[in-house]
Scaffold this motif. Structure first.
Motif, PDB file in Angstrom:
ATOM      1  N   UNK A 171     -18.254  19.954 -17.256  1.00 58.90           N
ATOM      2  CA  UNK A 171     -16.803  20.222 -17.236  1.00 58.90           C
ATOM      3  C   UNK A 171     -16.152  19.892 -18.588  1.00 58.90           C
ATOM      4  N   UNK A 172     -16.464  18.721 -19.187  1.00 60.67           N
ATOM      5  CA  UNK A 172     -15.907  18.493 -20.543  1.00 60.67           C
ATOM      6  C   UNK A 172     -16.343  19.576 -21.542  1.00 60.67           C
ATOM      7  N   UNK A 183      -8.227   2.875  -9.701  1.00 59.88           N
ATOM      8  CA  UNK A 183      -9.560   2.348  -9.959  1.00 59.88           C
ATOM      9  C   UNK A 183      -9.684   0.928  -9.388  1.00 59.88           C
ATOM     10  N   UNK A 213      -7.518   8.934 -12.688  1.00 64.92           N
ATOM     11  CA  UNK A 213      -8.351   8.523 -11.546  1.00 64.92           C
ATOM     12  C   UNK A 213      -7.587   8.646 -10.223  1.00 64.92           C
ATOM     13  N   UNK A 263     -22.772  17.194 -11.000  1.00 65.33           N
ATOM     14  CA  UNK A 263     -21.614  16.295 -10.999  1.00 65.33           C
ATOM     15  C   UNK A 263     -20.504  16.780 -11.913  1.00 65.33           C
ATOM     16  N   UNK A 264     -20.867  17.629 -12.874  1.00 62.74           N
ATOM     17  CA  UNK A 264     -19.876  18.167 -13.803  1.00 62.74           C
ATOM     18  C   UNK A 264     -19.456  17.205 -14.898  1.00 62.74           C
ATOM     19  N   UNK A 265     -20.075  16.024 -14.956  1.00 63.30           N
ATOM     20  CA  UNK A 265     -19.607  15.012 -15.918  1.00 63.30           C
ATOM     21  C   UNK A 265     -19.955  15.382 -17.362  1.00 63.30           C
ATOM     22  N   UNK A 287     -19.905   7.834  -9.909  1.00 64.24           N
ATOM     23  CA  UNK A 287     -19.585   8.407  -8.600  1.00 64.24           C
ATOM     24  C   UNK A 287     -19.795   9.910  -8.550  1.00 64.24           C
ATOM     25  N   UNK A 288     -19.909  10.561  -9.691  1.00 65.02           N
ATOM     26  CA  UNK A 288     -20.084  12.018  -9.717  1.00 65.02           C
ATOM     27  C   UNK A 288     -21.394  12.439 -10.360  1.00 65.02           C
ATOM     28  N   UNK A 336     -13.893   7.473  -2.820  1.00 66.20           N
ATOM     29  CA  UNK A 336     -14.438   6.965  -4.086  1.00 66.20           C
ATOM     30  C   UNK A 336     -13.514   7.330  -5.232  1.00 66.20           C
ATOM     31  N   UNK A 337     -13.406   6.440  -6.221  1.00 68.18           N
ATOM     32  CA  UNK A 337     -12.563   6.766  -7.369  1.00 68.18           C
ATOM     33  C   UNK A 337     -13.279   7.764  -8.271  1.00 68.18           C
ATOM     34  N   UNK A 338     -12.553   8.766  -8.709  1.00 66.15           N
ATOM     35  CA  UNK A 338     -13.129   9.810  -9.552  1.00 66.15           C
ATOM     36  C   UNK A 338     -12.098  10.258 -10.574  1.00 66.15           C
ATOM     37  N   UNK A 339     -12.615  10.863 -11.651  1.00 66.79           N
ATOM     38  CA  UNK A 339     -11.731  11.355 -12.697  1.00 66.79           C
ATOM     39  C   UNK A 339     -11.318  12.787 -12.357  1.00 66.79           C
ATOM     40  N   UNK A 368     -16.535   5.685 -12.347  1.00 66.88           N
ATOM     41  CA  UNK A 368     -16.125   7.026 -11.931  1.00 66.88           C
ATOM     42  C   UNK A 368     -17.147   8.071 -12.373  1.00 66.88           C
ATOM     43  N   UNK A 388     -14.198  22.524 -20.888  1.00 69.78           N
ATOM     44  CA  UNK A 388     -12.813  22.278 -21.329  1.00 69.78           C
ATOM     45  C   UNK A 388     -12.667  22.505 -22.826  1.00 69.78           C
ATOM     46  N   UNK A 444      -9.703  14.829 -13.876  1.00 63.80           N
ATOM     47  CA  UNK A 444      -9.736  15.765 -15.000  1.00 63.80           C
ATOM     48  C   UNK A 444     -11.126  16.344 -15.196  1.00 63.80           C
ATOM     49  N   UNK A 445     -12.106  15.840 -14.452  1.00 62.14           N
ATOM     50  CA  UNK A 445     -13.487  16.272 -14.658  1.00 62.14           C
ATOM     51  C   UNK A 445     -14.057  16.796 -13.350  1.00 62.14           C
ATOM     52  N   UNK A 446     -13.140  17.281 -12.517  1.00 65.27           N
ATOM     53  CA  UNK A 446     -13.512  17.827 -11.220  1.00 65.27           C
ATOM     54  C   UNK A 446     -12.717  19.118 -11.099  1.00 65.27           C
TER      55      UNK A 446
END
Ligand SMILES: Cc1cc2nc3c(=O)[nH]c(=O)nc-3n(C[C@H](O)[C@H](O)[C@H](O)COP(=O)(O)OP(=O)(O)OC[C@H]3O[C@@H](n4cnc5c(N)ncnc54)[C@H](O)[C@@H]3O)c2cc1C
Ligand code: FES
Ligand code: FES
Lengths: 265, 153
Positions: free
Chosen positions: A35-36, B109, B49, A30-32, A105-106, B55-58, A102, A39, B60-62
């Protein structure tokens, strides 16, 4: 973020090959978490192998008394799954309490278990329910899987394919959240199975998730919150940080464990 | 460099991006869709978002490459010409914003919430906004805005 080569294979075998062929590769789910980390330049992988295109890693199956969740299944999908809600409601509730919508969702179960953050929720469920972590080459019982802070039994390049949970008679998870991050300051998962009662604690241990044998034996003979009211985990074995002292975490473990026992369903 | 293609606000777009380019960078810098904001580097604030495949997603994290082939909707894709989306209208009617920095993410969102749980209670609305941080409003008027949009969406 440093640059890397990006791969999106469509099978487990191709992903494992891409990862082992890379100089210093890493999987991304999911990269949650990853990814941070990238970064902040806290990691510099040469290659990223994205597991998002591998159909066989997605989905939830229930067969007999076992719920199997594919590694790439998101927290949101577990929370919403009618199968999980009916087989192990405590697990669906745990997934629905991770982070925010959110993130759910990932973020995936495979990423969460592989990462073994000392404050993550799933490791407590895996330990208390006696889950089995299936990888591309073997099956590892949860008790042997989580080996320390951000450490697991996974070998270099080994991939989690799914996590299987035996259906308990009753289970409940209670989490005292850190109001800023929503991670567990202390989280306690209690499960009753034919084999007895298991209690697993996340958020508090110096080596990450752990079980509490004193509570397990007390609850195995008397499954009530009173049975553990006087059982406390020694603060010397717990972590202290800006969010909470070890003494406070010790106190919270007993409180959360009692609440979990009271909430068993 | 990898090429990435996706549909953004109904339009097919593509571009060459390094693997490390975030979806939010692709939206803001390549497509000049600067309505999507970046408010943190810890994936917590929700200013970024957008909707990815509903679907709502961030964003900045994709990574942009992770959105290959996806249907993306940003704040710019909500209004119908000069007619604001009911959620945007509700934020305007209820003073649901002050500085406006968090607003694009809040609105995206909130639209996702009302689509998935049209009858969300006040408590559920507040829970849902966990991933959206606002430093100005104190949230009350944001919640009111969403409650209005529950009637009009
Ligand atoms: C704002 C925020 C709040 C959060 N709150 C919580 C919370 O309350 N509780 C909680 O438990 N978590 C929380 N998280 C973490 C979240 O649950 C992540 O989704 C999870 O830790 C990692 O899952 P991922 O799929 O995003 O993995 P990634 O970030 O993609 O990967 C994490 C690590 O696991 C490895 N990996 C991923 N998949 C596999 C696999 N199948 N096999 C082997 N290795 C793999 C990757 O190489 C990487 O090292 C939060 C995150 C954020 C950003
Ligand atoms: S910019 Fe803060 S969560 Fe994305
Ligand atoms: S209106 Fe200023 S941050 Fe929300």
């Amino acid at each position: 973020m440093y640059d890397f080569a990006y791969h999106k294979p469509s099978s487990v075998a191709d992903a494992v090959a891409a990862r082992s062929g890379a100089e210093d590769g890493t999987f991304v789910a999911g990269g949650m978490t990853l990814v941070p980390t990238l970064k902040q330049r806290l990691a510099q992988p040469s290659d990223l192998v994205d597991l998002g295109g591998i159909g066989e890693l997605h989905g939830i199956t229930v067969s007999g008394d076992t719920v199997t969740i594919g590694a790439m299944t998101t927290h949101g999908a577990v929370a919403k799954s009618a199968e999980v809600q009916s087989a192990i409601p405590a697990l669906a509730a745990l997934a629905g309490g991770i982070g925010d919508p959110q993130v759910r969702n990932r973020g995936t179960i495979g990423g969460s278990v592989a990462n073994n953050d000392p404050a993550a929720d799933y490791p407590a469920a895996c330990m208390a329910l006696g889950a089995t972590i299936k990888t591309d080459k073997r099956e590892v019982p949860a008790d042997e899987f989580f080996t320390g802070l951000f450490e697991t039994a996974l070998d270099e390049g080994e991939m989690i394919v799914s996590v299987s949970f035996p259906k308990p008679e009753k289970a409940a998870y209670q989490k005292f959240i850190n109001p800023a991050s929503r991670y567990a300051l202390v989280g306690v998962f209690v499960a009753k199975t034919g084999g007895g009662v298991k209690v697993a604690v996340t958020g508090a241990g110096q080596d990450g998730v752990f079980r509490v044998p004193e509570m397990e034996s007390a609850l195995s003979s008397n499954l009530s919150a009173d049975a553990i009211a006087d059982v406390a985990v020694d603060a010397d074995t717990l972590n202290s940080d800006i969010h909470a002292s070890a003494e406070y975490r010790s106190h919270l473990i007993t409180v959360m464990a009692k609440r979990a026992v009271a909430a068993l369903s | 460099m990898p090429t990435v293609s996706m549909t953004v606000n109904g339009k097919k777009v593509s571009g060459e991006v390094e693997g490390r380019i975030l979806l939010v960078q692709f939206l803001r810098e390549n497509l000049r869709l600067t309505g999507t904001h970046v408010g943190c580097d810890t994936s917590q604030c929700g200013a970024c978002v957008v909707h990815v495949n509903g679907d709502s997603m961030k964003s900045c994290t994709l990574l942009a490459v992770q959105a290959e082939g996806a249907e993306v909707t940003t704040i710019e894709g909500l209004a119908d010409g000069d007619t604001l989306h009911p959620m945007q209208e509700a934020f305007r009617d209820n003073h649901g914003l002050q500085c406006g920095f968090c607003t694009p993410g809040m609105v995206m969102s909130a639209v996702d919430l009302v689509k998935k749980n049209p009858k969300a209670s006040e408590h559920e609305i507040r829970e849902w906004l966990e991933g959206n941080i606002c430093r100005c409003t104190g949230y009350h008027n944001i919640v009111k805005s969403i409650q209005q949009a529950q009637q009009t969406m």
